[in-house]
Design an enzyme around this catalytic site. Structure first.
Site, PDB file in Angstrom:
ATOM      1  N   GLU A 121      -2.685  18.512  11.087  1.00  0.00           N
ATOM      2  CA  GLU A 121      -2.786  17.136  10.580  1.00  0.00           C
ATOM      3  C   GLU A 121      -4.167  16.870   9.977  1.00  0.00           C
ATOM      4  O   GLU A 121      -5.178  16.994  10.653  1.00  0.00           O
ATOM      5  CB  GLU A 121      -2.457  16.130  11.690  1.00  0.00           C
ATOM      6  CG  GLU A 121      -0.956  16.085  11.955  1.00  0.00           C
ATOM      7  CD  GLU A 121      -0.571  15.156  13.094  1.00  0.00           C
ATOM      8  OE1 GLU A 121       0.602  14.765  13.137  1.00  0.00           O
ATOM      9  OE2 GLU A 121      -1.434  14.836  13.928  1.00  0.00           O
ATOM     10  N   THR A 141       4.356  26.762  21.822  1.00  0.00           N
ATOM     11  CA  THR A 141       3.809  25.600  21.116  1.00  0.00           C
ATOM     12  C   THR A 141       4.793  25.150  20.087  1.00  0.00           C
ATOM     13  O   THR A 141       5.600  25.916  19.612  1.00  0.00           O
ATOM     14  CB  THR A 141       2.520  25.960  20.393  1.00  0.00           C
ATOM     15  OG1 THR A 141       2.096  24.791  19.694  1.00  0.00           O
ATOM     16  CG2 THR A 141       2.739  27.054  19.375  1.00  0.00           C
ATOM     17  N   LYS A 172       7.546  24.603  12.968  1.00  0.00           N
ATOM     18  CA  LYS A 172       7.069  23.265  12.612  1.00  0.00           C
ATOM     19  C   LYS A 172       6.006  22.871  13.626  1.00  0.00           C
ATOM     20  O   LYS A 172       5.959  23.428  14.731  1.00  0.00           O
ATOM     21  CB  LYS A 172       8.198  22.243  12.630  1.00  0.00           C
ATOM     22  CG  LYS A 172       8.870  22.006  13.966  1.00  0.00           C
ATOM     23  CD  LYS A 172       8.288  20.965  14.911  1.00  0.00           C
ATOM     24  CE  LYS A 172       7.707  19.761  14.272  1.00  0.00           C
ATOM     25  NZ  LYS A 172       7.137  18.852  15.324  1.00  0.00           N
ATOM     26  N   THR A 209       8.147  17.235  11.061  1.00  0.00           N
ATOM     27  CA  THR A 209       7.763  15.847  11.397  1.00  0.00           C
ATOM     28  C   THR A 209       6.658  15.444  10.419  1.00  0.00           C
ATOM     29  O   THR A 209       6.963  15.056   9.298  1.00  0.00           O
ATOM     30  CB  THR A 209       7.311  15.718  12.875  1.00  0.00           C
ATOM     31  OG1 THR A 209       6.428  16.782  13.195  1.00  0.00           O
ATOM     32  CG2 THR A 209       8.512  15.744  13.794  1.00  0.00           C
ATOM     33  N   THR A 230       4.807   4.579  17.222  1.00  0.00           N
ATOM     34  CA  THR A 230       5.440   5.142  18.432  1.00  0.00           C
ATOM     35  C   THR A 230       6.897   5.429  18.173  1.00  0.00           C
ATOM     36  O   THR A 230       7.608   4.593  17.673  1.00  0.00           O
ATOM     37  CB  THR A 230       5.408   4.136  19.607  1.00  0.00           C
ATOM     38  OG1 THR A 230       5.484   2.822  19.106  1.00  0.00           O
ATOM     39  CG2 THR A 230       4.169   4.335  20.387  1.00  0.00           C
ATOM     40  N   VAL A 232       2.253  20.197  13.484  1.00  0.00           N
ATOM     41  CA  VAL A 232       0.930  20.115  12.884  1.00  0.00           C
ATOM     42  C   VAL A 232       0.008  19.184  13.660  1.00  0.00           C
ATOM     43  O   VAL A 232      -1.165  19.054  13.367  1.00  0.00           O
ATOM     44  CB  VAL A 232       1.025  19.661  11.414  1.00  0.00           C
ATOM     45  CG1 VAL A 232       1.586  20.795  10.570  1.00  0.00           C
ATOM     46  CG2 VAL A 232       1.905  18.427  11.273  1.00  0.00           C
ATOM     47  N   GLY A 233       0.553  18.506  14.685  1.00  0.00           N
ATOM     48  CA  GLY A 233      -0.263  17.679  15.558  1.00  0.00           C
ATOM     49  C   GLY A 233       0.248  17.877  16.972  1.00  0.00           C
ATOM     50  O   GLY A 233       1.335  18.401  17.174  1.00  0.00           O
TER      51      GLY A 233
END
Lengths: 392, 392
Positions: free
Chosen positions: B260, B181, B170, B143, B392, B172-173
């Site tokens: 991120e 996770t 994957k 993403t 969004t 990162v946020g």
């Protein structure tokens, strides 16, 4: 904004910071003084908190010394000795016993007070004018606050006279109270027994300062103090509680709006919870989510991130996602997905300077008091700048 | 990086995003397939998690479908029907039963899958080449990741042959796992019973992915899956556990570094705790503190903020601040305050791309296993930009 009757106060520049006042002393002289105080629960609470906790125990503290720019935390035995000396010199200058004063400090952690300039300053107070108003006191304890924070409410005493509650507060980062937060001092000239003041003040703090979060970090130095001089005469308990709560809420909103880097006030209201604890836990999960805070900053009506934040409370297994309602401003976003027609209104709601997110959890058999409102702010690049560049 | 023996995989572009692959299917055909999976504990877990949890229960899932760009979360009954349909069509295309496949989705919350393009894509798979490698799979599920994440370790089977563990991840946020996770899929050609794989994989996840936090936010879609094809033959349990842990740790560090907006890897090691839970609680309090994270970003050796973060764990009353040691890199900062001579070295430590903060709690009577290491990153302006502007 003058202090209530019965207080004398001095704010001055000892030289802890380059410009402006950095130390204040305020004391009530009357015969019927009462006080209440709540403190940080941090394990690393500093000498100021330790000493003030002792001196506040009897509910008869007469005043407060506040030192800005230096928290005097994690400074060992010498830090404790320094704090005692500051209390003693301040008490001597205003003619009360050291045990009658509280002390609060704020600023860098892990550095000793610059004692020589503090000694000189405090010893010089004996001959100084004690005529500082609330604004001068609030200004003297700012750190990264962008403006001093004061609030005032009037009450009517049982004999029909006017009494006042005046509060001051500071603290815009490292703000996530669990018992007290930041530094707040509330003064009143009402005559009140220590036990009554304590109950009313703790109730007010619980619904206001303890519902505030800027960044989930809890200060080692946080202190909220109320001192009553008694000069204006007795007030009804309910009246006192309402006045304290109004002043503390006003200060709480000012602190949230001035949160480090904040551009918006974010209010989260949770209803329909099992009980108030659950409502507060969910409300804080939303208020503290960096993804919700950045969405609010970007004026993005990202209700999916609100759902995510609710979902983090996974021990609350009685929350059923199918019964949850999420509302931005006055517009429901889940489960009634906003249509194209409502997007413009949603964008308008998100662009305002105050954003309110309301969540009804719809927990079956939830208590009537299963609600809580919490206060915070958005998360901006400026928060990073302030805290990545702020020197130890 | 090729997958281990016994897997066939396809990554393709269904059109969920503008450029690049966005769907992958991978399946093991052999007779002795075993699997293990752990999932988010979010109350808002989506249909992908719900269905995968069912299909993973027997430990015999053969493969995985991953859909990028759309989490299919908070999409109601229709979202569940859509997820079932994706599983059925993918299973049909690769010739297995739908119950033998797991599904994971990642991306925006609260929007339905674009089913028509997904149907077209999945139905076209029957005639496609199944020769994707680990890198292609990892790329197809990114993403805001800046690069695909893969890791590989070799093992020796009990008969002396070589087996492999290959993992992809994957995320990162919205990364603060409590059980699983992000999305991670680990493949091995080792032959292993489901129960043995499950124990080894859960242990590895607990010490790696579950010790990772980018921003305290827990995804609604997080999933970690291991599938063993069995083709290479049996390996020793300890060998398997070490290999799984090495691959998961490698992926965890890659995720932390690519958090991120991250510019630094932040590792926090806590020792001398009462037990591992306490060590992890304190380590996470430090790792997640926005003030610690911004200090690390600004290369500021602000150990006072580390003390503050430890102090937030106020229910751990057996932590005595006077017994705590705080070390940055290899330099003690508390209680042995660094002198002027050490400031240069401290600055060097803080300016590195990897910063390690070690804390010894010195709890009396602490357990031998009272330690935990957790992984995260600094907090930068770029995190705000990514998340305030991400639609969004």
């Amino acid at each position: 904004m003058p202090l209530p009757a019965g207080f004398r106060a001095h704010a001055g520049a000892a030289g802890l910071r380059e410009h402006g006042d950095d130390v204040f002393v305020v004391v009530a002289d009357g015969p019927s003084v009462a006080s209440s105080a709540v403190f940080t629960r941090s394990l690393f609470a500093g000498p100021s908190v330790v000493l003030s906790r002792e001196n506040a125990a009897g509910g008869r503290a007469r005043g407060v010394v506040v030192v800005a720019k230096n928290a005097n935390v994690a400074t060992g035995d010498q830090g404790m000795a320094d704090a005692r000396e500051v209390l003693e010199r301040a008490a001597g200058a205003v003619g009360v016993a050291p045990e009658e004063l509280l002390i609060a400090s704020t600023g860098v952690i892990g550095r000793r007070y610059p004692m020589s300039i503090l000694r000189t300053h405090l010893d010089g107070l004996a001959g100084a004018e004690f005529d500082a108003d609330a604004l001068a006191l609030a200004a003297a304890m700012m750190t990264t606050d962008t403006h001093p924070k004061t609030a005032s409410v009037e009450m009517t005493t049982t004999s029909g006279a006017t009494a006042r509650v005046v509060g001051i507060a500071k603290g815009v980062g490292m703000v996530e109270p669990d018992m007290a937060t930041m530094i707040a001092v509330v003064f009143t000239d009402a005559a009140v027994e220590p036990g009554v003041l304590d109950t009313a003040f703790r109730g007010a703090v619980d619904d206001t300062f303890n519902c505030l979060s800027v960044d989930t970090d809890t200060s080692t130095s946080d202190t909220a103090i109320a001192v009553a001089s008694g000069v204006a005469g007795p007030v009804d308990e309910g009246e006192l509680r309402r006045a304290l709560e109004a002043v503390c809420l006003d200060l709480t909103l000012q602190l949230a709006r001035d949160g480090e880097g904040a551009t918006k006030l974010l209010t989260v209201e949770v209803t329909g919870a099992r009980d108030r604890d659950q409502a507060k836990r969910v409300a804080k999960a939303i208020l503290n989510s960096p993804l919700v805070k950045t969405a609010v900053h970007g004026a993005d009506p990202n209700w999916g991130r609100v759902a995510m934040a609710i979902g983090k409370c996974h021990d609350d297994t009685d929350i059923d996602p199918e019964r949850v309602r999420i509302v931005f401003g006055d517009l429901e976003t889940y489960p009634a997905f906003p249509g194209e027609a409502e997007l413009e209104r949603l964008t308008e709601i998100m662009r305002a300077e105050e954003v309110t997110i309301s969540v009804d959890l719809g927990v079956e058999g939830g208590a009537a008091d299963g609600s809580c409102t919490v206060y915070g702010c958005d998360l901006s690049r400026e928060y990073i700048s302030i805290n990545a560049d702020y020197t130890t």
